[in-house]
Design a protein around this motif. Structure first.
Motif, PDB file in Angstrom:
ATOM      1  N   ARG A  25       0.834  -1.221   0.000  1.00  0.00           N
ATOM      2  CA  ARG A  25       0.000   0.000   0.000  1.00  0.00           C
ATOM      3  C   ARG A  25       0.858   1.256   0.000  1.00  0.00           C
ATOM      4  NH1 ARG A  25      -3.380   0.829   4.628  1.00  0.00           N
ATOM      5  NH2 ARG A  25      -1.753  -0.287   5.699  1.00  0.00           N
ATOM      6  N   PHE A  26       2.000   1.201   0.671  1.00  0.00           N
ATOM      7  CA  PHE A  26       2.893   2.359   0.706  1.00  0.00           C
ATOM      8  C   PHE A  26       3.405   2.675  -0.695  1.00  0.00           C
ATOM      9  CE2 PHE A  26       7.206   4.180   1.141  1.00  0.00           C
ATOM     10  CZ  PHE A  26       6.865   5.378   1.733  1.00  0.00           C
ATOM     11  N   ALA A  27       3.879   1.662  -1.394  1.00  0.00           N
ATOM     12  CA  ALA A  27       4.368   1.862  -2.767  1.00  0.00           C
ATOM     13  C   ALA A  27       3.242   2.325  -3.684  1.00  0.00           C
ATOM     14  CB  ALA A  27       4.992   0.577  -3.297  1.00  0.00           C
ATOM     15  N   GLU A  28       2.054   1.778  -3.503  1.00  0.00           N
ATOM     16  CA  GLU A  28       0.910   2.161  -4.331  1.00  0.00           C
ATOM     17  C   GLU A  28       0.489   3.608  -4.090  1.00  0.00           C
ATOM     18  OE1 GLU A  28      -1.843  -0.902  -3.252  1.00  0.00           O
ATOM     19  OE2 GLU A  28      -1.071  -2.286  -4.772  1.00  0.00           O
ATOM     20  N   LYS A  29       0.764   4.130  -2.914  1.00  0.00           N
ATOM     21  CA  LYS A  29       0.450   5.525  -2.607  1.00  0.00           C
ATOM     22  C   LYS A  29       1.451   6.474  -3.267  1.00  0.00           C
ATOM     23  CE  LYS A  29       0.183   8.779   1.229  1.00  0.00           C
ATOM     24  NZ  LYS A  29       0.323   9.000   2.653  1.00  0.00           N
ATOM     25  N   VAL A  30       2.708   6.074  -3.309  1.00  0.00           N
ATOM     26  CA  VAL A  30       3.786   6.947  -3.774  1.00  0.00           C
ATOM     27  C   VAL A  30       4.033   6.851  -5.283  1.00  0.00           C
ATOM     28  CG1 VAL A  30       6.280   7.377  -3.578  1.00  0.00           C
ATOM     29  CG2 VAL A  30       4.926   6.924  -1.523  1.00  0.00           C
ATOM     30  N   LEU A  31       3.912   5.662  -5.847  1.00  0.00           N
ATOM     31  CA  LEU A  31       4.313   5.435  -7.229  1.00  0.00           C
ATOM     32  C   LEU A  31       3.154   5.521  -8.221  1.00  0.00           C
ATOM     33  CD1 LEU A  31       6.682   2.380  -6.626  1.00  0.00           C
ATOM     34  CD2 LEU A  31       7.321   4.800  -6.834  1.00  0.00           C
ATOM     35  N   ALA A  32       3.431   6.125  -9.371  1.00  0.00           N
ATOM     36  CA  ALA A  32       2.475   6.129 -10.483  1.00  0.00           C
ATOM     37  C   ALA A  32       2.454   4.728 -11.090  1.00  0.00           C
ATOM     38  CB  ALA A  32       2.886   7.165 -11.526  1.00  0.00           C
ATOM     39  N   ILE A  68       8.241  23.527  -7.107  1.00  0.00           N
ATOM     40  CA  ILE A  68       7.055  24.234  -7.593  1.00  0.00           C
ATOM     41  C   ILE A  68       6.379  25.025  -6.475  1.00  0.00           C
ATOM     42  CG2 ILE A  68       6.665  22.758  -9.589  1.00  0.00           C
ATOM     43  CD1 ILE A  68       4.430  21.333  -8.003  1.00  0.00           C
ATOM     44  N   GLY A  69       6.890  24.892  -5.262  1.00  0.00           N
ATOM     45  CA  GLY A  69       6.451  25.722  -4.154  1.00  0.00           C
ATOM     46  C   GLY A  69       5.133  25.347  -3.512  1.00  0.00           C
ATOM     47  N   MET A  70       4.738  24.091  -3.637  1.00  0.00           N
ATOM     48  CA  MET A  70       3.449  23.743  -3.037  1.00  0.00           C
ATOM     49  C   MET A  70       3.469  22.544  -2.114  1.00  0.00           C
ATOM     50  SD  MET A  70       1.175  22.208  -6.221  1.00  0.00           S
ATOM     51  CE  MET A  70       0.873  23.810  -6.869  1.00  0.00           C
ATOM     52  N   GLY A  71       4.539  21.805  -2.040  1.00  0.00           N
ATOM     53  CA  GLY A  71       4.516  20.606  -1.218  1.00  0.00           C
ATOM     54  C   GLY A  71       3.500  19.623  -1.772  1.00  0.00           C
ATOM     55  N   MET A  72       2.975  18.777  -0.924  1.00  0.00           N
ATOM     56  CA  MET A  72       1.995  17.774  -1.358  1.00  0.00           C
ATOM     57  C   MET A  72       0.572  18.300  -1.174  1.00  0.00           C
ATOM     58  SD  MET A  72       3.362  15.227  -2.701  1.00  0.00           S
ATOM     59  CE  MET A  72       5.040  14.715  -2.941  1.00  0.00           C
ATOM     60  N   VAL A  73       0.272  19.345  -1.907  1.00  0.00           N
ATOM     61  CA  VAL A  73      -1.049  19.965  -1.894  1.00  0.00           C
ATOM     62  C   VAL A  73      -1.575  19.970  -3.320  1.00  0.00           C
ATOM     63  CG1 VAL A  73      -2.300  22.108  -1.403  1.00  0.00           C
ATOM     64  CG2 VAL A  73      -0.409  21.416   0.071  1.00  0.00           C
ATOM     65  N   TRP A  78       1.315  12.396  -5.110  1.00  0.00           N
ATOM     66  CA  TRP A  78       2.379  11.418  -5.380  1.00  0.00           C
ATOM     67  C   TRP A  78       2.215  10.783  -6.752  1.00  0.00           C
ATOM     68  CZ3 TRP A  78       6.378  11.510  -2.290  1.00  0.00           C
ATOM     69  CH2 TRP A  78       6.226  11.847  -0.943  1.00  0.00           C
ATOM     70  N   ARG A  79       1.023  10.338  -7.067  1.00  0.00           N
ATOM     71  CA  ARG A  79       0.805   9.564  -8.289  1.00  0.00           C
ATOM     72  C   ARG A  79       0.649  10.420  -9.541  1.00  0.00           C
ATOM     73  NH1 ARG A  79      -0.349   4.228  -7.950  1.00  0.00           N
ATOM     74  NH2 ARG A  79      -1.956   4.366  -9.558  1.00  0.00           N
ATOM     75  N   SER A  80       0.448  11.734  -9.382  1.00  0.00           N
ATOM     76  CA  SER A  80       0.334  12.600 -10.563  1.00  0.00           C
ATOM     77  C   SER A  80       1.693  13.025 -11.093  1.00  0.00           C
ATOM     78  CB  SER A  80      -0.515  13.836 -10.243  1.00  0.00           C
ATOM     79  OG  SER A  80       0.120  14.632  -9.264  1.00  0.00           O
ATOM     80  N   CYS A  81       2.731  12.662 -10.394  1.00  0.00           N
ATOM     81  CA  CYS A  81       4.107  12.987 -10.765  1.00  0.00           C
ATOM     82  C   CYS A  81       4.855  11.668 -10.934  1.00  0.00           C
ATOM     83  CB  CYS A  81       4.731  13.820  -9.651  1.00  0.00           C
ATOM     84  SG  CYS A  81       6.436  14.285  -9.932  1.00  0.00           S
ATOM     85  N   GLU A  82       5.354  11.413 -12.128  1.00  0.00           N
ATOM     86  CA  GLU A  82       6.017  10.146 -12.431  1.00  0.00           C
ATOM     87  C   GLU A  82       7.452  10.394 -12.881  1.00  0.00           C
ATOM     88  OE1 GLU A  82       5.268   6.175 -15.189  1.00  0.00           O
ATOM     89  OE2 GLU A  82       3.946   7.913 -15.415  1.00  0.00           O
ATOM     90  N   VAL A  83       8.377   9.671 -12.292  1.00  0.00           N
ATOM     91  CA  VAL A  83       9.780   9.766 -12.677  1.00  0.00           C
ATOM     92  C   VAL A  83      10.055   8.673 -13.702  1.00  0.00           C
ATOM     93  CG1 VAL A  83      12.172   9.697 -11.882  1.00  0.00           C
ATOM     94  CG2 VAL A  83      10.384  10.626 -10.377  1.00  0.00           C
ATOM     95  N   ILE A  84      10.575   9.093 -14.855  1.00  0.00           N
ATOM     96  CA  ILE A  84      10.932   8.137 -15.902  1.00  0.00           C
ATOM     97  C   ILE A  84      12.421   8.242 -16.186  1.00  0.00           C
ATOM     98  CG2 ILE A  84       8.637   8.196 -16.963  1.00  0.00           C
ATOM     99  CD1 ILE A  84      10.043   9.929 -19.228  1.00  0.00           C
ATOM    100  N   LYS A  85      12.919   7.277 -16.926  1.00  0.00           N
ATOM    101  CA  LYS A  85      14.307   7.311 -17.357  1.00  0.00           C
ATOM    102  C   LYS A  85      14.319   7.458 -18.874  1.00  0.00           C
ATOM    103  CE  LYS A  85      16.879   3.582 -17.172  1.00  0.00           C
ATOM    104  NZ  LYS A  85      17.751   2.484 -16.756  1.00  0.00           N
ATOM    105  N   LEU A  86      14.959   8.514 -19.357  1.00  0.00           N
ATOM    106  CA  LEU A  86      15.088   8.722 -20.794  1.00  0.00           C
ATOM    107  C   LEU A  86      16.051   7.692 -21.370  1.00  0.00           C
ATOM    108  CD1 LEU A  86      15.329  12.636 -20.815  1.00  0.00           C
ATOM    109  CD2 LEU A  86      13.314  11.198 -21.265  1.00  0.00           C
ATOM    110  N   PRO A  87      16.058   7.477 -22.694  1.00  0.00           N
ATOM    111  CA  PRO A  87      16.982   6.514 -23.298  1.00  0.00           C
ATOM    112  C   PRO A  87      18.453   6.773 -22.929  1.00  0.00           C
ATOM    113  CG  PRO A  87      15.337   7.176 -24.899  1.00  0.00           C
ATOM    114  CD  PRO A  87      15.126   8.047 -23.683  1.00  0.00           C
ATOM    115  N   SER A  88      18.784   8.025 -22.655  1.00  0.00           N
ATOM    116  CA  SER A  88      20.153   8.379 -22.265  1.00  0.00           C
ATOM    117  C   SER A  88      20.467   7.970 -20.827  1.00  0.00           C
ATOM    118  CB  SER A  88      20.350   9.891 -22.399  1.00  0.00           C
ATOM    119  OG  SER A  88      19.512  10.570 -21.477  1.00  0.00           O
ATOM    120  N   GLY A  89      19.430   7.610 -20.064  1.00  0.00           N
ATOM    121  CA  GLY A  89      19.602   7.287 -18.650  1.00  0.00           C
ATOM    122  C   GLY A  89      19.244   8.449 -17.737  1.00  0.00           C
TER     123      GLY A  89
END
Length: 133
Positions: A25-32, A68-73, A78-89
């Protein structure tokens, strides 16, 4: 023009305790959704690597929310922001839903770096204004 900067350092042991206490549940809350797939695959093969993946994503999202100056508001979640890795890494952000709309309306662009070492994950984010509102 720089809109904001954010940095975060995360104790990976703290993330491990949250994962022990709350389970997946913790991972599901944080990760997209895309991050969740990667986390599950890494955790299945090598649990320590999955843990570091989760900690770096947690740290990156904290750094971005500060930049962006808003914290988690809303619209930042958490889930609306996703970290990806580009082909370059290179790490990059993909935003979803209301956060994406909010970000684009302001003509913003994010630059992100993440790292982990033993017990810590760290992130630094610079958000720049690329066009007039």
């Amino acid at each position: 023009m720089i809109y904001g900067i954010g940095t975060d350092i995360c104790d990976i042991r703290r993330v491990a305790k949250s994962l022990e206490r709350h389970g997946e549940r913790f991972a599901e809350k944080v990760l997209a959704e895309g991050e969740l797939i990667t986390w599950r695959a890494r955790s299945a093969r090598w649990p320590a690597r999955g843990l570091r993946f989760l900690a770096t994503r947690f740290s990156a999202k904290e750094a971005f929310s500060k930049a962006i100056g808003m914290g988690m508001v809303m619209p930042m979640t958490w889930r609306s922001c996703e970290v990806i890795k580009l082909p370059s890494g290179q790490p990059s952000l993909v935003l979803h839903g209301e956060l994406k709309t909010w970000f684009e309306q302001r003509g913003l662009r994010a630059h992100l770096t993440i790292t982990d070492e033993s017990d810590y994950a760290a992130s630094f984010c610079v958000v720049e204004k690329t066009s007039p509102p």
